[in-house]
Design a protein around this motif. Structure first.
Motif, PDB file in Angstrom:
ATOM      1  N   ASN A  22       0.939  -1.347  -0.220  1.00  0.00           N
ATOM      2  CA  ASN A  22       0.033  -0.331   0.214  1.00  0.00           C
ATOM      3  C   ASN A  22       0.829   1.074   0.278  1.00  0.00           C
ATOM      4  O   ASN A  22       2.090   1.343   0.925  1.00  0.00           O
ATOM      5  N   LEU A  23       0.681   1.871  -0.590  1.00  0.00           N
ATOM      6  CA  LEU A  23       0.929   3.747  -0.957  1.00  0.00           C
ATOM      7  C   LEU A  23       0.217   4.906   0.071  1.00  0.00           C
ATOM      8  O   LEU A  23      -0.723   4.423  -0.169  1.00  0.00           O
ATOM      9  N   PHE A  24       1.322   5.628   0.765  1.00  0.00           N
ATOM     10  CA  PHE A  24       0.977   6.429   1.861  1.00  0.00           C
ATOM     11  C   PHE A  24       0.825   7.739   0.846  1.00  0.00           C
ATOM     12  O   PHE A  24       2.355   8.067   1.037  1.00  0.00           O
ATOM     13  N   ILE A  25       0.059   8.667   1.039  1.00  0.00           N
ATOM     14  CA  ILE A  25       0.398   9.984   0.856  1.00  0.00           C
ATOM     15  C   ILE A  25      -0.570  10.772   1.804  1.00  0.00           C
ATOM     16  O   ILE A  25      -1.019  11.129   2.397  1.00  0.00           O
ATOM     17  N   LEU A  26       0.513  11.786   2.162  1.00  0.00           N
ATOM     18  CA  LEU A  26       0.557  12.601   3.891  1.00  0.00           C
ATOM     19  C   LEU A  26       0.447  14.251   2.691  1.00  0.00           C
ATOM     20  O   LEU A  26       1.682  14.075   3.072  1.00  0.00           O
ATOM     21  N   ALA A  27      -0.210  14.499   3.468  1.00  0.00           N
ATOM     22  CA  ALA A  27      -0.333  16.198   3.599  1.00  0.00           C
ATOM     23  C   ALA A  27      -0.998  16.824   4.700  1.00  0.00           C
ATOM     24  O   ALA A  27      -1.550  16.389   5.463  1.00  0.00           O
ATOM     25  N   HIS A  28      -0.326  18.632   5.200  1.00  0.00           N
ATOM     26  CA  HIS A  28      -1.154  18.719   6.279  1.00  0.00           C
ATOM     27  C   HIS A  28      -2.811  19.434   5.216  1.00  0.00           C
ATOM     28  O   HIS A  28      -3.934  18.915   6.093  1.00  0.00           O
ATOM     29  N   GLY A  29      -2.823  19.280   4.485  1.00  0.00           N
ATOM     30  CA  GLY A  29      -4.078  19.365   3.571  1.00  0.00           C
ATOM     31  C   GLY A  29      -4.521  20.531   2.808  1.00  0.00           C
ATOM     32  O   GLY A  29      -5.367  20.698   1.746  1.00  0.00           O
ATOM     33  N   ASP A  30      -3.548  21.332   2.981  1.00  0.00           N
ATOM     34  CA  ASP A  30      -3.144  22.562   2.345  1.00  0.00           C
ATOM     35  C   ASP A  30      -2.584  23.141   0.493  1.00  0.00           C
ATOM     36  O   ASP A  30      -2.234  23.789   0.712  1.00  0.00           O
ATOM     37  N   ILE A  86      -8.856   3.571  -4.148  1.00  0.00           N
ATOM     38  CA  ILE A  86      -7.830   5.116  -3.648  1.00  0.00           C
ATOM     39  C   ILE A  86      -8.784   5.337  -2.065  1.00  0.00           C
ATOM     40  O   ILE A  86     -10.177   5.414  -2.029  1.00  0.00           O
ATOM     41  N   ALA A  87      -7.775   5.386  -1.040  1.00  0.00           N
ATOM     42  CA  ALA A  87      -9.244   5.498   0.540  1.00  0.00           C
ATOM     43  C   ALA A  87      -8.333   6.798   0.571  1.00  0.00           C
ATOM     44  O   ALA A  87      -7.064   7.676   0.393  1.00  0.00           O
ATOM     45  N   TYR A  88      -9.728   7.789   0.850  1.00  0.00           N
ATOM     46  CA  TYR A  88      -9.460   9.192   1.243  1.00  0.00           C
ATOM     47  C   TYR A  88      -9.242   9.470   3.072  1.00  0.00           C
ATOM     48  O   TYR A  88     -11.109   8.971   2.940  1.00  0.00           O
ATOM     49  N   ASN A  89      -9.087  10.271   3.456  1.00  0.00           N
ATOM     50  CA  ASN A  89      -9.171  10.274   4.390  1.00  0.00           C
ATOM     51  C   ASN A  89      -9.056  11.903   5.451  1.00  0.00           C
ATOM     52  O   ASN A  89      -7.544  12.555   4.750  1.00  0.00           O
ATOM     53  N   ALA A  90     -10.207  12.814   5.398  1.00  0.00           N
ATOM     54  CA  ALA A  90     -10.063  13.701   5.728  1.00  0.00           C
ATOM     55  C   ALA A  90     -10.035  13.857   7.796  1.00  0.00           C
ATOM     56  O   ALA A  90     -11.188  13.546   8.298  1.00  0.00           O
ATOM     57  N   LEU A  91      -8.642  14.009   8.360  1.00  0.00           N
ATOM     58  CA  LEU A  91      -9.096  13.829  10.365  1.00  0.00           C
ATOM     59  C   LEU A  91      -9.628  14.810  10.282  1.00  0.00           C
ATOM     60  O   LEU A  91      -9.880  15.634  10.721  1.00  0.00           O
ATOM     61  N   LYS A  92      -9.860  14.216  11.487  1.00  0.00           N
ATOM     62  CA  LYS A  92     -11.147  15.275  12.528  1.00  0.00           C
ATOM     63  C   LYS A  92     -10.022  16.327  13.091  1.00  0.00           C
ATOM     64  O   LYS A  92      -8.738  15.743  13.876  1.00  0.00           O
ATOM     65  N   SER A  93     -10.440  17.410  13.988  1.00  0.00           N
ATOM     66  CA  SER A  93      -9.111  17.757  14.547  1.00  0.00           C
ATOM     67  C   SER A  93      -9.082  18.045  15.533  1.00  0.00           C
ATOM     68  O   SER A  93     -10.707  17.519  16.899  1.00  0.00           O
ATOM     69  N   CYS A  94      -8.130  17.741  16.207  1.00  0.00           N
ATOM     70  CA  CYS A  94      -7.745  17.629  17.612  1.00  0.00           C
ATOM     71  C   CYS A  94      -8.269  18.275  19.231  1.00  0.00           C
ATOM     72  O   CYS A  94      -8.815  17.684  19.722  1.00  0.00           O
ATOM     73  N   TYR A  95      -7.793  19.927  18.243  1.00  0.00           N
ATOM     74  CA  TYR A  95      -8.921  20.499  18.574  1.00  0.00           C
ATOM     75  C   TYR A  95     -10.090  20.362  19.592  1.00  0.00           C
ATOM     76  O   TYR A  95     -10.609  20.971  20.460  1.00  0.00           O
ATOM     77  N   PHE A  96     -11.103  19.503  19.172  1.00  0.00           N
ATOM     78  CA  PHE A  96     -12.411  19.517  19.732  1.00  0.00           C
ATOM     79  C   PHE A  96     -12.889  17.978  19.840  1.00  0.00           C
ATOM     80  O   PHE A  96     -12.940  17.919  21.285  1.00  0.00           O
ATOM     81  N   CYS A 124      -3.620   5.330  -0.795  1.00  0.00           N
ATOM     82  CA  CYS A 124      -3.847   6.065   1.137  1.00  0.00           C
ATOM     83  C   CYS A 124      -3.803   7.484   0.933  1.00  0.00           C
ATOM     84  O   CYS A 124      -2.534   7.686   1.736  1.00  0.00           O
ATOM     85  N   ILE A 125      -4.372   8.446   1.444  1.00  0.00           N
ATOM     86  CA  ILE A 125      -4.480   9.916   1.072  1.00  0.00           C
ATOM     87  C   ILE A 125      -5.034   9.854   2.769  1.00  0.00           C
ATOM     88  O   ILE A 125      -6.086   9.890   3.596  1.00  0.00           O
ATOM     89  N   ILE A 126      -4.357  11.426   3.660  1.00  0.00           N
ATOM     90  CA  ILE A 126      -4.497  10.973   4.647  1.00  0.00           C
ATOM     91  C   ILE A 126      -4.064  12.719   4.861  1.00  0.00           C
ATOM     92  O   ILE A 126      -3.039  13.295   4.790  1.00  0.00           O
ATOM     93  N   GLU A 127      -5.222  13.377   5.082  1.00  0.00           N
ATOM     94  CA  GLU A 127      -4.520  15.319   5.697  1.00  0.00           C
ATOM     95  C   GLU A 127      -5.757  15.166   6.650  1.00  0.00           C
ATOM     96  O   GLU A 127      -6.528  14.814   6.886  1.00  0.00           O
ATOM     97  N   GLY A 128      -4.830  16.598   6.956  1.00  0.00           N
ATOM     98  CA  GLY A 128      -5.725  17.230   7.831  1.00  0.00           C
ATOM     99  C   GLY A 128      -6.151  18.304   7.496  1.00  0.00           C
ATOM    100  O   GLY A 128      -6.914  18.667   6.666  1.00  0.00           O
ATOM    101  N   HIS A 129      -6.747  19.073   8.278  1.00  0.00           N
ATOM    102  CA  HIS A 129      -7.078  21.275   7.914  1.00  0.00           C
ATOM    103  C   HIS A 129      -8.290  21.565   7.701  1.00  0.00           C
ATOM    104  O   HIS A 129      -8.436  22.443   8.056  1.00  0.00           O
ATOM    105  N   TYR A 130      -9.321  21.000   7.091  1.00  0.00           N
ATOM    106  CA  TYR A 130     -10.313  20.768   6.620  1.00  0.00           C
ATOM    107  C   TYR A 130     -10.829  20.426   8.156  1.00  0.00           C
ATOM    108  O   TYR A 130     -12.568  20.813   8.386  1.00  0.00           O
ATOM    109  N   HIS A 131     -10.488  19.681   9.601  1.00  0.00           N
ATOM    110  CA  HIS A 131     -11.481  18.991  10.628  1.00  0.00           C
ATOM    111  C   HIS A 131     -12.753  18.966  10.089  1.00  0.00           C
ATOM    112  O   HIS A 131     -13.879  19.077  10.625  1.00  0.00           O
ATOM    113  N   LEU A 132     -12.144  17.665   8.879  1.00  0.00           N
ATOM    114  CA  LEU A 132     -13.972  17.109   8.921  1.00  0.00           C
ATOM    115  C   LEU A 132     -14.021  15.685   9.161  1.00  0.00           C
ATOM    116  O   LEU A 132     -14.942  15.803   9.981  1.00  0.00           O
TER     117      LEU A 132
END
Length: 259
Positions: A116-124, A230-240, A213-221
């Motif tokens: 599996n190949l993983f593509i990671l970014a903050h998201g912006d 393709i697995a797309y993951n928009a991570l939830k915000s740890c702030y909440f 597998c795409i993993i990104e934050g930024h959007y608080h989704l």
């Protein structure tokens, strides 16, 4: 190498009075690979002394974690220019366990032991030309050097004013202002397809890859989507939520609470 037990933390937006978040970081399970997906701090500019002092409690907590965990830190739009903090303040870290990637170094590409190949970014990434220009402008080394001296001359007053202005803006979950989750996720997959996956396939880097597998934050989704391979993951915000995330058992989707 991406580990199956990896932990993901995104958009915690640390502020000085957030003792709950500090406790959360101090209780991360030892030995696990940890991905800090950006905007871990509400405002941390590494070249500005007042900014570093303001965030030192969490900086030290992350430093402590490097002695027991591998940390991969993808800089966000609220925390950047942080690679030299540790040396400048003589902070005790395990350098082999801390890997920091700036905006221009993202996305990062990793593989696991199951093809599996993983593509990671903050998201912006790929938001628009104006944002791209702005994002590179605030990371400009000459501008950051200028900010550093202005911070010294003002005894930290300018940073404090900028920080207070940012604090007045609401930190929102995606659902506060949008409900088109699936349309949004489709568009993000298209961006990664066009700018990353197609190039990896064309260059032979993605040869024999089972899934992307795409993993990104930024959007608080806090939502995941699977399309073709393709697995797309928009991570939830740890702030909440003050919780880390790990993989589900199937399709490389992420939503499991607390490991």
């Amino acid at each position: 190498m991406m580990e199956e037990s990896a932990i993901f933390i995104a958009d915690s937006h640390f502020k000085q009075d957030d003792t709950e978040l500090l406790e959360f970081f101090l209780n991360i399970p030892k030995g696990r690979q940890v991905f800090l997906m950006g905007d871990i701090f509400h405002l941390l500019i590494g070249s500005i002394n007042e900014s570093c002092i303001h965030n030192m409690k969490l900086i030290n907590a992350i430093a402590l974690l490097t002695h027991t965990n591998q940390i991969i830190f993808l800089e966000g739009n609220h925390d950047f220019d942080i690679k030299n903090i540790w040396n400048r303040y003589n902070i005790n870290i395990n350098k082999q366990n801390l890997h920091i990637f700036s905006y221009i170094e993202q996305p990062i590409i990793l593989k696991d032991n199951k093809n599996n190949l993983f593509i990671l970014a903050h998201g912006d990434l790929w938001i628009g030309k104006k944002y791209y220009i702005y994002r590179n402008f605030i990371n400009n080394s000459l501008l950051l050097l200028f900010f550093r001296y202005i911070d010294k001359l003002s005894c930290g007053i300018i940073y404090k004013k900028i920080y207070m202005r940012i604090c007045k803006k609401m930190i929102a979950e995606f659902s506060f202002f949008r409900t088109d989750y699936e349309i949004f996720m489709h568009k993000r997959i298209e961006k990664y397809n066009n700018f990353v996956i197609d190039i990896l396939v064309k260059n032979g880097i993605a040869k024999n890859v089972s899934s992307f597998c795409i993993i990104e934050g930024h959007y608080h989704l806090g939502k995941s989507y699977y399309k073709n391979n393709i697995a797309y993951n928009a991570l939830k915000s740890c702030y909440f939520y003050k919780e880390y995330l790990t993989f589900k058992k199937d399709k490389l989707l992420i939503e499991v609470k607390n490991g």
